[in-house]
Design an enzyme around this catalytic site. Structure first.
Site, short mmCIF file in Angstrom:
data_model
loop_
_atom_site.label_atom_id
_atom_site.label_comp_id
_atom_site.label_asym_id
_atom_site.label_seq_id
_atom_site.Cartn_x
_atom_site.Cartn_y
_atom_site.Cartn_z
N PRO A 88 8.12 0.47 -48.60
CA PRO A 88 7.76 -0.80 -47.57
C PRO A 88 6.43 -0.35 -47.18
O PRO A 88 6.29 0.72 -46.51
CB PRO A 88 8.73 -0.69 -46.67
CG PRO A 88 9.94 0.03 -47.14
CD PRO A 88 9.39 1.12 -47.87
N CYS A 138 3.74 -2.87 -44.77
CA CYS A 138 3.53 -3.91 -44.03
C CYS A 138 2.17 -4.64 -44.30
O CYS A 138 0.99 -3.75 -44.35
CB CYS A 138 3.56 -3.76 -42.61
SG CYS A 138 5.14 -3.58 -42.00
N GLN A 145 13.52 -3.87 -47.06
CA GLN A 145 13.68 -2.79 -45.68
C GLN A 145 14.13 -3.68 -44.52
O GLN A 145 13.12 -4.70 -44.00
CB GLN A 145 12.48 -2.09 -45.41
CG GLN A 145 12.90 -1.21 -44.23
CD GLN A 145 11.60 -0.21 -44.10
OE1 GLN A 145 10.64 -0.65 -43.43
NE2 GLN A 145 11.73 1.15 -44.46
N TYR A 203 10.63 3.59 -34.88
CA TYR A 203 11.17 2.40 -34.78
C TYR A 203 12.66 2.40 -34.03
O TYR A 203 12.90 3.64 -33.98
CB TYR A 203 11.03 1.30 -35.81
CG TYR A 203 9.56 1.21 -36.33
CD1 TYR A 203 8.61 0.89 -35.30
CD2 TYR A 203 9.21 1.72 -37.58
CE1 TYR A 203 7.22 0.62 -35.87
CE2 TYR A 203 7.77 1.61 -37.82
CZ TYR A 203 6.97 1.10 -37.07
OH TYR A 203 5.49 0.82 -37.43
#
Length: 359
Positions: free
Chosen positions: A23, A25, A104, A186
């Protein structure tokens, strides 16, 4: 036969090779309006190019399970049906190229409500589509970041439900693999690490308490995710702190717990939870953490972190350090990396008919 281009089977799914995309972004979704959080033409072109380039599995970037779960207002989300329909265009194309589409599922926690990185990536407020971040404890990520709201037990359970709802929508959108984001500072990572989790209730303190939220999310997602489809978990194997952080020993222990709860593969990264951590970045610097999990548990692993050339990737898989490699920045630079590596290593990879002259 190149080990990198052997097929790999998890549950009832066979992935065509071991070259996967992690992943990454794009920070390119609409921040408001009816298309907020939905993938658009940029996302389609971005993922389609890597699928046409021979990548065996593509994990679509961190996708918020709620508006407040996004890293930035410009991130993707999967909390409504408009987003589901927009994702279907991408998953259909990936499948047409023989690529396994994965997604994800994420909640940014205290690192949410930040700007696009090319605009500095700093915190943004309501006047720039921002919101009040939440976390296990009221501890800011770094100087200049807001103090997050400490989640109540009821709010924690609401987020567990949001992960399950997002997984249902991911299935409806055509994804074949779901990955739970438990890394990079996160929300789930914030609960796991004593560095960011200062709670004194059933979600803080002991290892068992700090891992409770993560395992509840896994259980909730696994309950709605089909038995024949794999479920991944991304972890930061270490906070890179000398004390009071999540460690490689914790990761090995947790890997066994995750497997017992239905996780099929651990996507092993590091860092991101402590802003001042000193990380020895270099080629393959995170691979030893994946290799340790693979050596000390029976849970399959994928390795990530400055893996750039074909010979390097081949050795990681051939030597049994990982079951697959995830190429991030290198796939941004070279969408057809898998095809070039197959040519170099003597492996076979899907080539679109339209590109037959390039073989």
């Amino acid at each position: 036969m190149s080990a990198l281009f052997e097929t790999y089977t998890l549950r009832d799914m066979t992935i065509p090779n071991r070259v996967w995309m992690p992943p990454m972004c794009q920070y390119s979704a609409a921040p408001d309006g009816p298309d907020m959080g939905a993938p658009n033409d940029w996302h389609f072109a971005h993922y389609a190019a890597r699928a046409a380039g021979g990548t065996g599995l593509i994990i679509v970037e961190a996708t918020g399970v709620s508006p407040e779960g996004r890293i930035s207002p410009y991130d993707l989300g999967i909390w409504n049906d408009t987003q589901v329909e927009a994702f279907r265009r991408i998953t259909r194309f990936l499948v047409s190229q023989g690529t396994v589409p994965a997604i994800q599922l994420a909640h940014a926690g205290r690192k949410g409500s930040t700007d696009q990185p090319w605009r500095g990536g700093g915190p943004v407020g309501p006047d720039a589509h921002g919101w009040q971040p939440v976390a296990p404890s009221a501890v800011a990520f770094a100087d200049g970041h807001p103090v997050p709201s400490e989640l109540t037990v009821a709010e924690i359970q609401e987020i567990v439900g949001q992960f399950a709802d997002a997984a249902r929508r991911a299935l409806a959108a055509g994804f074949e693999v779901a990955e739970i984001h438990g890394a990079h500072g996160y929300l789930i990572n914030e609960f796991l690490s004593p560095y960011s989790n200062h709670r004194t209730d059933e979600y803080g303190g002991s290892y068992e308490n700090r891992t409770r939220f993560a395992l509840q999310v896994v259980d909730a997602v696994r309950e709605v995710w089909p038995d024949d489809k794999p479920l991944f978990f991304r972890i930061s194997a270490t906070d890179w702190l000398d004390e009071d952080g999540w460690t490689a020993d914790d990761t090995v222990r947790f890997a066994a717990d995750l497997q017992a709860h239905g996780i099929d593969l651990l996507d092993v990264s590091t860092g991101g939870n402590a802003s001042g951590a000193r990380i020895p970045v270099g080629p393959g610097y995170q691979v030893p953490f994946a290799a340790r999990v693979k050596a000390e548990t029976s849970l399959p692993v994928a390795a990530v972190g400055l893996i750039t050339d074909a010979e390097q990737a081949e050795k990681i898989v051939a030597n049994g350090e990982a079951d697959a490699v995830l190429l991030g920045r290198e796939l941004l630079r070279s969408p057809s990396w898998a095809r070039h590596a197959a040519r170099e290593l003597g492996g076979d990879v899907h080539v679109p008919d339209q590109y037959h002259r390039s073989v």
